[in-house]
Design a protein around this motif. Sequence first.
Motif, PDB file in Angstrom:
ATOM      1  N   GLU A   5      48.186  56.290  41.481  1.00 40.46           N
ATOM      2  CA  GLU A   5      47.017  55.433  41.686  1.00 40.46           C
ATOM      3  C   GLU A   5      46.841  54.483  40.512  1.00 40.46           C
ATOM      4  OE1 GLU A   5      43.796  58.259  42.155  1.00 40.46           O
ATOM      5  OE2 GLU A   5      43.308  57.346  44.073  1.00 40.46           O
ATOM      6  N   ARG A   6      46.927  55.037  39.307  1.00 40.51           N
ATOM      7  CA  ARG A   6      46.762  54.217  38.108  1.00 40.51           C
ATOM      8  C   ARG A   6      47.818  53.116  38.057  1.00 40.51           C
ATOM      9  NH1 ARG A   6      44.397  54.764  32.781  1.00 40.51           N
ATOM     10  NH2 ARG A   6      45.630  53.590  31.301  1.00 40.51           N
ATOM     11  N   LYS A   7      49.060  53.465  38.385  1.00 44.29           N
ATOM     12  CA  LYS A   7      50.142  52.486  38.385  1.00 44.29           C
ATOM     13  C   LYS A   7      49.856  51.357  39.376  1.00 44.29           C
ATOM     14  CE  LYS A   7      55.040  51.942  39.121  1.00 44.29           C
ATOM     15  NZ  LYS A   7      56.113  52.329  39.979  1.00 44.29           N
ATOM     16  N   ASN A   8      49.437  51.712  40.584  1.00 47.13           N
ATOM     17  CA  ASN A   8      49.131  50.698  41.595  1.00 47.13           C
ATOM     18  C   ASN A   8      47.974  49.811  41.169  1.00 47.13           C
ATOM     19  OD1 ASN A   8      51.158  51.577  43.301  1.00 47.13           O
ATOM     20  ND2 ASN A   8      49.814  52.941  44.444  1.00 47.13           N
ATOM     21  N   MET A   9      46.958  50.402  40.571  1.00 44.95           N
ATOM     22  CA  MET A   9      45.816  49.615  40.100  1.00 44.95           C
ATOM     23  C   MET A   9      46.251  48.644  39.012  1.00 44.95           C
ATOM     24  SD  MET A   9      42.718  52.322  39.873  1.00 44.95           S
ATOM     25  CE  MET A   9      41.988  53.050  41.325  1.00 44.95           C
ATOM     26  N   ILE A  10      47.060  49.134  38.083  1.00 44.30           N
ATOM     27  CA  ILE A  10      47.529  48.280  36.993  1.00 44.30           C
ATOM     28  C   ILE A  10      48.366  47.123  37.528  1.00 44.30           C
ATOM     29  CG2 ILE A  10      49.142  48.236  35.025  1.00 44.30           C
ATOM     30  CD1 ILE A  10      47.952  50.964  34.224  1.00 44.30           C
ATOM     31  N   GLU A  11      49.240  47.386  38.466  1.00 45.18           N
ATOM     32  CA  GLU A  11      50.064  46.321  39.045  1.00 45.18           C
ATOM     33  C   GLU A  11      49.207  45.278  39.751  1.00 45.18           C
ATOM     34  OE1 GLU A  11      52.921  48.396  41.458  1.00 45.18           O
ATOM     35  OE2 GLU A  11      54.120  48.958  39.713  1.00 45.18           O
ATOM     36  N   PHE A  12      48.179  45.717  40.467  1.00 45.72           N
ATOM     37  CA  PHE A  12      47.285  44.779  41.140  1.00 45.72           C
ATOM     38  C   PHE A  12      46.542  43.915  40.121  1.00 45.72           C
ATOM     39  CE2 PHE A  12      43.087  43.619  42.761  1.00 45.72           C
ATOM     40  CZ  PHE A  12      43.434  42.919  43.899  1.00 45.72           C
ATOM     41  N   ILE A  13      45.994  44.549  39.093  1.00 44.16           N
ATOM     42  CA  ILE A  13      45.246  43.812  38.066  1.00 44.16           C
ATOM     43  C   ILE A  13      46.153  42.804  37.375  1.00 44.16           C
ATOM     44  CG2 ILE A  13      44.026  44.025  35.864  1.00 44.16           C
ATOM     45  CD1 ILE A  13      43.058  46.814  36.887  1.00 44.16           C
ATOM     46  N   GLU A  14      47.390  43.189  37.092  1.00 42.46           N
ATOM     47  CA  GLU A  14      48.340  42.263  36.461  1.00 42.46           C
ATOM     48  C   GLU A  14      48.570  41.032  37.328  1.00 42.46           C
ATOM     49  OE1 GLU A  14      51.628  44.367  33.783  1.00 42.46           O
ATOM     50  OE2 GLU A  14      51.616  45.040  35.868  1.00 42.46           O
ATOM     51  N   LYS A  15      48.766  41.241  38.613  1.00 44.01           N
ATOM     52  CA  LYS A  15      49.047  40.123  39.523  1.00 44.01           C
ATOM     53  C   LYS A  15      47.839  39.216  39.707  1.00 44.01           C
ATOM     54  CE  LYS A  15      52.541  42.546  42.168  1.00 44.01           C
ATOM     55  NZ  LYS A  15      52.862  43.224  43.416  1.00 44.01           N
ATOM     56  N   VAL A  16      46.676  39.809  39.871  1.00 38.70           N
ATOM     57  CA  VAL A  16      45.479  39.029  40.188  1.00 38.70           C
ATOM     58  C   VAL A  16      44.867  38.386  38.951  1.00 38.70           C
ATOM     59  CG1 VAL A  16      43.127  39.192  41.118  1.00 38.70           C
ATOM     60  CG2 VAL A  16      44.980  40.374  42.253  1.00 38.70           C
ATOM     61  N   ARG A  17      44.818  39.101  37.838  1.00 34.08           N
ATOM     62  CA  ARG A  17      44.129  38.613  36.655  1.00 34.08           C
ATOM     63  C   ARG A  17      45.038  38.244  35.505  1.00 34.08           C
ATOM     64  NH1 ARG A  17      40.143  36.176  37.848  1.00 34.08           N
ATOM     65  NH2 ARG A  17      39.480  36.274  35.699  1.00 34.08           N
ATOM     66  N   GLY A  18      46.296  38.615  35.575  1.00 37.36           N
ATOM     67  CA  GLY A  18      47.211  38.259  34.496  1.00 37.36           C
ATOM     68  C   GLY A  18      47.005  39.051  33.211  1.00 37.36           C
ATOM     69  N   ILE A  19      46.353  40.192  33.303  1.00 34.85           N
ATOM     70  CA  ILE A  19      46.186  41.059  32.140  1.00 34.85           C
ATOM     71  C   ILE A  19      47.493  41.820  31.937  1.00 34.85           C
ATOM     72  CG2 ILE A  19      44.877  42.994  31.176  1.00 34.85           C
ATOM     73  CD1 ILE A  19      42.512  42.115  32.892  1.00 34.85           C
ATOM     74  N   THR A  20      47.937  41.922  30.703  1.00 35.99           N
ATOM     75  CA  THR A  20      49.234  42.555  30.430  1.00 35.99           C
ATOM     76  C   THR A  20      49.140  44.074  30.430  1.00 35.99           C
ATOM     77  OG1 THR A  20      48.913  42.614  28.033  1.00 35.99           O
ATOM     78  CG2 THR A  20      49.905  40.607  28.962  1.00 35.99           C
TER      79      THR A  20
END
Length: 48
Positions: A5-20
């Motif tokens: 779950e954490r991995k999927n959330m992080i990948e989504f946030i990276e794509k949408v917001r560009g946070i590293t």
Amino acid sequence: MIRAERKNMIEFIEKVRGITKEQLAYMTDAEIEYIYELYYYNHEEIAE
């Protein structure tokens, strides 16, 4: 929160917001979940 779950959330946030991943690595599960929910629901409303 499970690791997948954490991995999927992080990948989504990276794509949408560009946070590293480096920035997200220091955040707690609660912080990541908050950011995810904030951007996911906002992104979902725009898509509709």
